[in-house]
Design an enzyme around this catalytic site. Structure first.
Site, PDB file in Angstrom:
ATOM      1  N   GLU A   1       0.849  -1.193   0.000  1.00 28.01           N
ATOM      2  CA  GLU A   1       0.000   0.000   0.000  1.00 28.01           C
ATOM      3  C   GLU A   1       0.887   1.246   0.000  1.00 28.01           C
ATOM      4  O   GLU A   1       1.918   1.294   0.661  1.00 28.01           O
ATOM      5  CB  GLU A   1      -0.878  -0.018   1.243  1.00 28.01           C
TER       6      GLU A   1
ATOM      7  N   CYS B   1      -4.690  -3.072   4.029  1.00 24.99           N
ATOM      8  CA  CYS B   1      -4.386  -2.642   5.389  1.00 24.99           C
ATOM      9  C   CYS B   1      -5.430  -3.098   6.408  1.00 24.99           C
ATOM     10  O   CYS B   1      -5.649  -4.292   6.566  1.00 24.99           O
ATOM     11  CB  CYS B   1      -4.208  -1.125   5.421  1.00 24.99           C
TER      12      CYS B   1
ATOM     13  N   LYS C   1      -9.855   0.479  -2.052  1.00 30.68           N
ATOM     14  CA  LYS C   1     -10.142   0.132  -0.667  1.00 30.68           C
ATOM     15  C   LYS C   1     -11.579   0.496  -0.303  1.00 30.68           C
ATOM     16  O   LYS C   1     -12.023   1.624  -0.507  1.00 30.68           O
ATOM     17  CB  LYS C   1      -9.162   0.861   0.260  1.00 30.68           C
TER      18      LYS C   1
END
Length: 566
Positions: A313, A426, A375
């Site tokens: 990321e 994440c 995301k």
């Protein structure tokens, strides 16, 4: 009367006048009348030893999690709270729940001190509030038969609520995440993280049940244990042992349908903390440099060419679609290594000005950028600011989040070279539904692209990696964690960490990644076990309230039985 003494005055006897009605009593002065606050303070003073014990149990529960990993303390913490709330009122149970929850979250989330201790305390306070109804429910249902069962279900209900609200929830600190390499872990393949939490909580509650019945007997008759008590105690301890060992009976599938060779690039960052991004292009150049070195090793025959390369990321701190320099260096790295790269990048939203998307982009060496995943669950106050207009005037620190991240709407299933991978970015690894949907949509292995540079060397990377271990078993998938500054790792489908990097080092991991098509029972059942267990706990609590109300009404009715008789 003696002779010569004067006669006393004679008072005629008359009927005493009727007593006048007493004036109504005046209310006691406010200073003498115990108010709710004074009663609460008095109750708190009376129970401070128990509250202190709950706080110590909360700290012990935090030590059960990484980086300490003393997982049996999760059982101890559950047992202590069960003992403290046994036979108590709902208010007392709520107080003990909060007394455990607040120090637990402060110790667990201390990695947020990078942002500020006010953030640690504020978030911990919000999360600890979920332990208030948990404590109350434990106290109320402790009066029921099979109390440990209801207690375990209430732990699941607490996590069910905390994983969803407020602002999409914050699942950190689930009992399951402290048990990612324990006898309970294989249960995740059947019912996911909620079933692991249930088993841990049930074991702790059974130990508490046994302790509550054993301790008074040992104090009174230390050398004699009545047979009538010995059998239930043996049964409770035996059941606790059976729940603990149940995971060993769950088959964890690890056989591969296919394999793919990968390289995971950890480019590193120039500095840790909030300002890790530093000067634009620095982090991107780090990852390009490490990839070019990998290409040199391939050309020199020191390593074999992988089928694909994975970057973390935020590996590109500039939008490669709008910044020609960023596009050029990524394309150069892909052409040099000769295989697709999964690039983590911040991308300007195409239609909403001022918004940015956190993406994983498949970069082909010949055709350039292709499929991407955005995301779905940006982090509140980290990647977007709720109520920005109102809060930014009060909390100036929010200016450090200049643009809000826009959420994606689809799961991250991407074809990266010959592999169909599921991208999870994440903190999304903490959310059951996001990972499960990715697997059910066809991911044959999972990639967790993450950037933990802000929280480096604080214990947060270890806590997040533990979640990957549990997800591997839950979904029967190998998981690759790619981090800018560490910890990057390759996790086998059975949860074993096969390779990992150190923090704040530039490194490249190469591995043969197993790909699997079979879905676990947990994937097929979805969220049903969690909903069912949570509902059972809440219904048990509600049932006690309904029963008590019926008893009170029966006792108060004319000619009805006394409350004791009922």
């Amino acid at each position: 009367m003696r002779p010569g003494e004067p006669a006393p005055d004679v008072v005629p006897v008359t009927e005493a006048p009727a007593a006048a009605p007493a004036p109504p009593a005046e209310p006691a002065p406010a200073a003498r009348r115990p108010g709710r606050l004074r009663r609460t303070a008095a109750a708190a003073r009376a129970t401070w030893p128990q509250a202190l014990a709950a706080a110590v149990a909360g700290l012990a529960l935090a030590v059960a999690f990484p980086p300490y990993d003393i997982w049996p303390l999760s059982l101890v913490a559950v047992a202590v709270l069960s003992v403290l709330t046994h036979g108590r009122t709902a208010k007392q149970g709520a107080w003990f729940g909060f007394a455990l929850g607040l120090p637990f979250f402060v110790a667990l989330l201390k990695w947020l001190q990078v942002i500020g201790w006010d953030t640690v305390v504020g978030l911990s306070l919000v999360e600890a509030l979920f332990f208030v109804p948990l404590g109350a429910g434990l106290a109320v249902t402790s009066r029921l038969p099979a109390a440990p069962l209801w207690a375990a279900c209430l732990w699941v209900a607490q996590e069910w609520a905390r994983d969803r609200v407020p602002l999409g929830g914050f699942p950190w600190g689930r009992l399951a995440f402290a048990n990612t390499d324990t006898p309970y872990t294989p249960l995740a393949a059947l019912g996911g993280a909620p079933l692991v939490t249930f088993a841990v909580a049930l074991t702790g509650a059974l130990l508490a049940w046994a302790a509550l019945r054993l301790w008074p007997l040992l104090r009174a008759r230390p050398l004699a244990l009545p047979r009538a008590v010995a059998a239930p105690l043996a049964g409770a301890l035996g059941l606790a042992a059976a729940v603990t060992a149940a995971g060993y009976a769950v088959p964890v599938r690890t056989d591969a349908d296919d394999t793919v060779s990968i390289a995971v690039v950890q480019g590193n960052v120039q500095q840790a903390g909030m300002d890790f991004l530093g000067r634009p292009m620095m982090i991107l150049n780090n990852h390009v440099e490490a990839t070019l070195q990998l290409a040199d090793d391939i050309d020199a025959g020191r390593t074999e060419r992988p089928d694909l390369v994975i970057w973390p990321e935020n590996a590109s701190d500039l939008d490669p679609y709008t910044e020609p320099e960023a596009y050029a260096v990524i394309d150069r790295a892909a052409k040099a290594v000769g295989v697709p790269i999964l690039v983590g990048a911040l991308v300007d939203h195409p239609t909403r000005e001022g918004y940015v998307e956190n993406q994983g982009i498949v970069w082909d060496p010949e055709t350039g950028p292709g499929d991407s995943y955005t995301k779905q669950h940006p982090v509140p106050f980290g990647e977007y600011v709720p109520f920005r207009e109102q809060l930014s005037t009060v909390i100036t620190r929010l200016e450090r989040v200049p643009r809000d991240f826009y959420p994606g709407e689809e799961s991250g299933v991407l074809d990266v070279g010959p592999a169909r991978l599921g991208d999870v970015i994440c903190f999304e690894v903490a959310y059951d539904g996001i990972v499960r949907d990715t697997v059910n949509d066809g991911a044959r292995a999972l990639v967790v692209q993450t950037n933990n540079a802000t929280y480096g060397r604080t214990g947060q990377p270890e806590q997040q990696l533990a979640m990957s271990k549990l997800r591997a078993v839950e979904h029967g998938r190998a998981i690759v964690t790619a981090a800018t500054s560490g910890i990057s790792a390759v996790v086998a489908p059975d949860g074993t960490i096969e390779q990992r990097t150190e923090e704040f080092t530039q490194d490249v991991l190469t591995a043969e990644l197993p790909l699997r098509d079979d879905r676990t029972v947990s994937d097929r059942l979805g969220a049903a076990p969690e909903w069912a267990l949570a509902a059972v706990g809440l219904l048990a609590w509600a049932g006690v309230g309904l029963r008590d109300r019926v008893r009170r009404r029966a006792a108060a009715s004319p000619g009805g039985p006394s409350e004791e008789a009922v």
